[in-house]
Motif scaffolding. Sequence first.
Motif, PDB file in Angstrom:
ATOM      1  N   VAL A  32       0.955  -1.040  -0.056  1.00 41.36           N
ATOM      2  CA  VAL A  32      -0.133  -0.082  -0.085  1.00 41.36           C
ATOM      3  C   VAL A  32       0.933   1.149  -0.070  1.00 41.36           C
ATOM      4  CG1 VAL A  32      -1.665  -1.281   1.394  1.00 41.36           C
ATOM      5  CG2 VAL A  32       0.093   0.026   2.742  1.00 41.36           C
ATOM      6  N   LEU A  60       5.721   1.995  14.465  1.00 41.56           N
ATOM      7  CA  LEU A  60       5.795   2.089  13.055  1.00 41.56           C
ATOM      8  C   LEU A  60       6.879   1.174  12.316  1.00 41.56           C
ATOM      9  CD1 LEU A  60       6.080   6.157  12.686  1.00 41.56           C
ATOM     10  CD2 LEU A  60       3.853   4.508  12.626  1.00 41.56           C
ATOM     11  N   HIS A  63      11.476   1.085   6.902  1.00 45.10           N
ATOM     12  CA  HIS A  63      11.797   0.803   5.844  1.00 45.10           C
ATOM     13  C   HIS A  63      13.148   1.182   5.392  1.00 45.10           C
ATOM     14  CE1 HIS A  63       7.283   1.126   5.857  1.00 45.10           C
ATOM     15  NE2 HIS A  63       7.227   0.388   4.788  1.00 45.10           N
ATOM     16  N   THR A  94       7.421  -8.053   6.925  1.00 46.96           N
ATOM     17  CA  THR A  94       8.225  -7.165   7.917  1.00 46.96           C
ATOM     18  C   THR A  94       8.658  -7.882   9.108  1.00 46.96           C
ATOM     19  OG1 THR A  94       6.675  -5.151   7.487  1.00 46.96           O
ATOM     20  CG2 THR A  94       7.537  -5.280   9.825  1.00 46.96           C
ATOM     21  N   THR A 112      11.869  -3.346  20.617  1.00 47.93           N
ATOM     22  CA  THR A 112      12.060  -3.952  19.185  1.00 47.93           C
ATOM     23  C   THR A 112      11.885  -2.915  18.232  1.00 47.93           C
ATOM     24  OG1 THR A 112       9.828  -4.495  19.514  1.00 47.93           O
ATOM     25  CG2 THR A 112      10.956  -6.235  20.060  1.00 47.93           C
ATOM     26  N   SER A 138       0.734   2.983   6.639  1.00 50.24           N
ATOM     27  CA  SER A 138       0.068   3.283   5.379  1.00 50.24           C
ATOM     28  C   SER A 138      -0.567   4.710   5.466  1.00 50.24           C
ATOM     29  CB  SER A 138      -1.203   2.322   5.529  1.00 50.24           C
ATOM     30  OG  SER A 138      -1.885   2.543   6.704  1.00 50.24           O
ATOM     31  N   LEU A 188       2.184 -11.628  13.733  1.00 48.43           N
ATOM     32  CA  LEU A 188       1.720 -10.619  14.434  1.00 48.43           C
ATOM     33  C   LEU A 188       0.380  -9.852  13.455  1.00 48.43           C
ATOM     34  CD1 LEU A 188       4.580  -8.610  16.041  1.00 48.43           C
ATOM     35  CD2 LEU A 188       3.241 -10.306  17.033  1.00 48.43           C
ATOM     36  N   ARG A 189       0.855  -9.972  12.250  1.00 49.35           N
ATOM     37  CA  ARG A 189      -0.452  -9.525  11.430  1.00 49.35           C
ATOM     38  C   ARG A 189      -0.354 -10.410  10.125  1.00 49.35           C
ATOM     39  NH1 ARG A 189      -0.035  -3.584   8.841  1.00 49.35           N
ATOM     40  NH2 ARG A 189       1.622  -4.423   7.840  1.00 49.35           N
TER      41      ARG A 189
HETATM   42  O1  TXA Z   1       2.510  -2.972   4.048  1.00 48.00           O
HETATM   43  C1  TXA Z   1       2.859  -2.739   4.968  1.00 48.00           C
HETATM   44  O2  TXA Z   1       3.423  -2.976   5.921  1.00 48.00           O
HETATM   45  C2  TXA Z   1       2.804  -0.776   4.880  1.00 48.00           C
HETATM   46  C3  TXA Z   1       3.568  -0.076   3.817  1.00 48.00           C
HETATM   47  C4  TXA Z   1       3.602   1.220   3.828  1.00 48.00           C
HETATM   48  O3  TXA Z   1       4.980  -0.881   4.073  1.00 48.00           O
HETATM   49  N1  TXA Z   1       2.971  -0.413   6.129  1.00 48.00           N
HETATM   50  C5  TXA Z   1       2.012  -0.419   7.271  1.00 48.00           C
HETATM   51  O4  TXA Z   1       2.378   0.229   8.403  1.00 48.00           O
HETATM   52  O5  TXA Z   1       1.191  -1.303   7.151  1.00 48.00           O
HETATM   53  P1  TXA Z   1       1.320   0.260   9.607  1.00 48.00           P
HETATM   54  O6  TXA Z   1       1.782   1.415  10.505  1.00 48.00           O
HETATM   55  O7  TXA Z   1      -0.224   0.842   9.061  1.00 48.00           O
HETATM   56  O8  TXA Z   1       1.497  -0.858  10.367  1.00 48.00           O
HETATM   57  C6  TXA Z   1       2.459  -1.525  11.180  1.00 48.00           C
HETATM   58  C7  TXA Z   1       2.162  -2.660  11.884  1.00 48.00           C
HETATM   59  C8  TXA Z   1       1.168  -2.265  13.089  1.00 48.00           C
HETATM   60  O9  TXA Z   1       0.572  -3.230  13.080  1.00 48.00           O
HETATM   61  C9  TXA Z   1       2.139  -2.316  14.362  1.00 48.00           C
HETATM   62  O10 TXA Z   1       1.586  -2.335  15.393  1.00 48.00           O
HETATM   63  C10 TXA Z   1       3.250  -3.022  13.760  1.00 48.00           C
HETATM   64  O11 TXA Z   1       3.408  -2.961  12.317  1.00 48.00           O
HETATM   65  N2  TXA Z   1       4.637  -2.850  14.465  1.00 48.00           N
HETATM   66  C11 TXA Z   1       5.340  -2.032  14.127  1.00 48.00           C
HETATM   67  N3  TXA Z   1       6.425  -1.990  14.929  1.00 48.00           N
HETATM   68  C12 TXA Z   1       6.204  -3.059  15.880  1.00 48.00           C
HETATM   69  C13 TXA Z   1       7.125  -3.491  16.754  1.00 48.00           C
HETATM   70  N4  TXA Z   1       8.141  -3.238  17.234  1.00 48.00           N
HETATM   71  N5  TXA Z   1       6.704  -4.544  17.196  1.00 48.00           N
HETATM   72  C14 TXA Z   1       5.328  -5.171  16.844  1.00 48.00           C
HETATM   73  N6  TXA Z   1       4.693  -4.841  16.139  1.00 48.00           N
HETATM   74  C15 TXA Z   1       4.827  -3.480  15.365  1.00 48.00           C
END
Ligand code: TXA
Length: 315
Positions: A32, A60, A63, A94, A112, A138, A188-189
Motif C-alpha cells: 500500500v 511504525l 523501511h 516485515t 524491538t 499506511s 503478528l499481522r
Molecule cells: O505493507 C505495509 O506494512 C505498509 C507499507 C507502507 O509498508 N505499512 C504498514 O504500516 O502497514 P502500519 O503502520 O499501518 O502498520 C504497522 C504494523 C502495526 O500493526 C504495528 O503495530 C506493527 O506493524 N509494528 C510496528 N512496529 C512494531 C514492533 N516493534 N513490534 C510489533 N509490531 C510492530
Amino acid sequence: MSGLVAPDAEGLRRAVEILRADSVVAFPTETVYGLGAHAFSEKAVAEIYRLKNRPTWNPLIVHVADLAAARELTDEWPDRADELAGRFWPGPLTLVVRRAAHLPGIGASNDTVAVRVPAHPVALDLLRASGLPLAAPSANRSEGISPTTAGHVVRSLPDVPLVLDGGTCSWGIESTVLDVTGDVPRLLRPGALGLRILRDASGTIALPESETEDGVARPSPGMSRRHYAPRARAILCKDVRDVDRSGLAEPIATLVYEGTDGTEVLSADPREYAADLYAALHRLDDAGVATILVQEPPQTEDWLAVRDRLSRAAA
Ligand code: TXA
Ligand code: MG
C-alpha cells in the motif's frame, strides 16, 4: 495541499529535500502507499502521528534499502531473519527484531523494531536517494482504509506536502508482520505474504492464541480492533442474499466474490481479492453507500489476511 508528483529525478529530488527537512512524503510500495519520514528524527515521526491522527502507542515499520541497512537497526540479527530476508526481501514481509541499544523507539517504548525492504522501484529509489531509514505506516487517517493509489492518499491526507505517484499497488494489502525475536517466529499481522509460503521457508509459525478458532489472527500489539474501516457500516454475512435488509441504513451495497451477484464482485482467488479489496471499499464510500453487506470468504488459511481486514472493517 498535497502535490501529486511523478517519481522522476525531479520528483525524487523534491521528496528527498522534504525528508531531509524532517517532514513527510507519501510514496508507493508494493503493498500500500506509505507515509514516510526519517525514522530517527523525533520531529519527523511526530508529524506522521499528527497527520494520521494515529494513537501514539502504535509503533511504525522502518523501511530500508537493503539487508545491510536492516542489520544496522539491531545488535542481534537472528539467523532466521537472515533466511527469511534472503528469501523474501525486497518484498511484503516485515520482521520484528530487537532494537539496537543506541536507537530510539519508533513511536513506542518497546525494545524491538519492525523492518522491511519494500519491493516497489519508487520506494527503493527514494530510500537510496535519501540515504535514510524511513518510518512509514499506511498513508491514510488512522483506522481508515489503506491507500492503494496516489489518489486515495490525497483524499485521506490532503495536507501531505508531496505524494510520489507510482500507480496502483500490486499486492494491495499490507505486509505480513512476523516477530523473530524468539525461538519460534510469531505471526503478528497476517498480510500479503501467505502463511504457507512462510512455513515452507521457516518451519513452524506461532499463531496468536486468542481468536484462532475462526482463523482470524490477533493484531500486532498496536493494532486496534476497528481498522481498515470504510465510512459505511460494513456487515459480514454468511450469504448476502439471505440478509433481512429492513432496518439497515440505505443505500445498501454488496461486496462479494465471483459466484454471487453483487455491487462489487471481486475475484474468488484470495490474492486477487486482496489486491482489489481496498479500492472496492474506497469506491463504495465514494458512491455514498451507507451499508455494505460483505460476503464472508471461505474459512481457509489462504484467506487469513483478507478475513482479518474484513473483520476489522466490520468491527
Ligand atoms: O505493507 C505495509 O506494512 C505498509 C507499507 C507502507 O509498508 N505499512 C504498514 O504500516 O502497514 P502500519 O503502520 O499501518 O502498520 C504497522 C504494523 C502495526 O500493526 C504495528 O503495530 C506493527 O506493524 N509494528 C510496528 N512496529 C512494531 C514492533 N516493534 N513490534 C510489533 N509490531 C510492530
Ligand atoms: Mg495502516
